[in-house]
Design a protein around this motif. Sequence first.
Motif, PDB file in Angstrom:
ATOM      1  N   ILE A 111       0.865  -1.181   0.000  1.00 30.05           N
ATOM      2  CA  ILE A 111       0.000   0.000   0.000  1.00 30.05           C
ATOM      3  C   ILE A 111       0.897   1.224   0.000  1.00 30.05           C
ATOM      4  N   GLY A 112       0.767   2.042  -1.033  1.00 25.20           N
ATOM      5  CA  GLY A 112       1.607   3.229  -1.130  1.00 25.20           C
ATOM      6  C   GLY A 112       0.797   4.477  -1.390  1.00 25.20           C
ATOM      7  N   SER A 113       1.028   5.078  -2.565  1.00 25.46           N
ATOM      8  CA  SER A 113       0.320   6.304  -2.913  1.00 25.46           C
ATOM      9  C   SER A 113      -1.164   6.083  -3.145  1.00 25.46           C
ATOM     10  N   ASN A 114      -1.566   4.813  -3.303  1.00 25.50           N
ATOM     11  CA  ASN A 114      -2.996   4.503  -3.495  1.00 25.50           C
ATOM     12  C   ASN A 114      -3.704   4.213  -2.179  1.00 25.50           C
ATOM     13  N   ARG A 115      -3.101   4.595  -1.061  1.00 26.09           N
ATOM     14  CA  ARG A 115      -3.653   4.287   0.257  1.00 26.09           C
ATOM     15  C   ARG A 115      -5.076   4.805   0.427  1.00 26.09           C
ATOM     16  N   MET A 116      -5.406   5.948  -0.172  1.00 26.47           N
ATOM     17  CA  MET A 116      -6.729   6.535   0.023  1.00 26.47           C
ATOM     18  C   MET A 116      -7.841   5.656  -0.553  1.00 26.47           C
ATOM     19  N   PHE A 117      -7.495   4.720  -1.437  1.00 28.17           N
ATOM     20  CA  PHE A 117      -8.498   3.840  -2.037  1.00 28.17           C
ATOM     21  C   PHE A 117      -8.651   2.532  -1.270  1.00 28.17           C
TER      22      PHE A 117
ATOM     23  N   TRP B 195     -13.779   1.514  -7.629  1.00 25.87           N
ATOM     24  CA  TRP B 195     -13.409   1.282  -9.026  1.00 25.87           C
ATOM     25  C   TRP B 195     -12.314   0.227  -9.115  1.00 25.87           C
ATOM     26  N   ARG B 196     -12.196  -0.335 -10.301  1.00 26.81           N
ATOM     27  CA  ARG B 196     -11.091  -1.235 -10.615  1.00 26.81           C
ATOM     28  C   ARG B 196     -10.169  -0.517 -11.589  1.00 26.81           C
ATOM     29  N   LEU B 197      -9.006  -0.098 -11.075  1.00 27.19           N
ATOM     30  CA  LEU B 197      -8.010   0.590 -11.889  1.00 27.19           C
ATOM     31  C   LEU B 197      -6.696  -0.189 -11.784  1.00 27.19           C
ATOM     32  N   PRO B 198      -6.460  -1.111 -12.721  1.00 22.64           N
ATOM     33  CA  PRO B 198      -5.262  -1.959 -12.618  1.00 22.64           C
ATOM     34  C   PRO B 198      -3.959  -1.176 -12.581  1.00 22.64           C
ATOM     35  N   ILE B 199      -3.887  -0.060 -13.318  1.00 25.24           N
ATOM     36  CA  ILE B 199      -2.635   0.681 -13.384  1.00 25.24           C
ATOM     37  C   ILE B 199      -2.221   1.218 -12.018  1.00 25.24           C
ATOM     38  N   PHE B 200      -3.200   1.458 -11.137  1.00 19.96           N
ATOM     39  CA  PHE B 200      -2.909   1.957  -9.789  1.00 19.96           C
ATOM     40  C   PHE B 200      -3.132   0.895  -8.721  1.00 19.96           C
ATOM     41  N   SER B 201      -3.388  -0.354  -9.121  1.00 16.26           N
ATOM     42  CA  SER B 201      -3.666  -1.463  -8.181  1.00 16.26           C
ATOM     43  C   SER B 201      -4.820  -1.100  -7.240  1.00 16.26           C
ATOM     44  N   ILE B 202      -5.911  -0.601  -7.823  1.00 18.74           N
ATOM     45  CA  ILE B 202      -7.097  -0.229  -7.064  1.00 18.74           C
ATOM     46  C   ILE B 202      -8.204  -1.228  -7.362  1.00 18.74           C
ATOM     47  N   PHE B 203      -8.864  -1.714  -6.304  1.00 14.74           N
ATOM     48  CA  PHE B 203      -9.904  -2.724  -6.441  1.00 14.74           C
ATOM     49  C   PHE B 203     -11.189  -2.250  -5.757  1.00 14.74           C
TER      50      PHE B 203
END
Length: 228
Positions: free
Chosen positions: A43-49, A128-136
């Motif tokens: 978990i890095g910069s995408n922590r808010m998701f 959302w599902r955003l693979p480029i940001f590893s968001i599920f």
Amino acid sequence: MWTKIKWGIRIFLVLIVAGFLHYTLPQHDIVRITNTYNKLTPIGSNRMFYSIEDSGTGAETTSTTRDIRFIDAVFPDGESVMVYRNEDTGWVWPPYFKYDSSSLQAEATNLKSDKDSPQWVSVTHYGWRLPIFSIFPNAVGVTPVAGPDVTIIPWVNIILLLTFAFIIFMIRRMWLQFRERTIDPALDDVAETWDEVEDRADAARDQAKGFFGRIAAWFGTWKAKPKR
């Protein structure tokens, strides 16, 4: 130019609100669960998701790696797939008050099936599902359904959106009434005062012209008359 800027600001605000609602409000997918598992996820910069670890277990941490539950699924077309994360939301935003990710994982595991004898389920989720940001998207519910053609009516979304629209309508009505009763009369008073100031300035200017005109005429009487 100013009109274009105002419309640009309005469109930007509408897109922000629409994106926020689309991410937050529950959505329903009719899918077949193919796998459930846990995975250590950075978990890095995408922590808010991401949400929080199991609430109430004392396991909440701020580490950069987290053991997250995942649910793999495939849509009825047999080609499109989706990966859901399964995390508690607790009392934080969005307000799903989800504390049963362990139980939900067990339910999802029990509903796994293969394409020869499919068990179709409705997965309620947000995000959302955003693979480029590893968001599920985060799954908040799993319900067995009769088949892949079942239609889920989003009653919660309908009620919330109608309520939101009603609140916006009432706020606009109150603003228009406040503007009509308070702001517009004040602006009219300012305009009238400014007109009075301009009228007084014009009158003073006319008086000044008359005064200096009389002085100029008086000095004119002192000029030497031409000899005959």
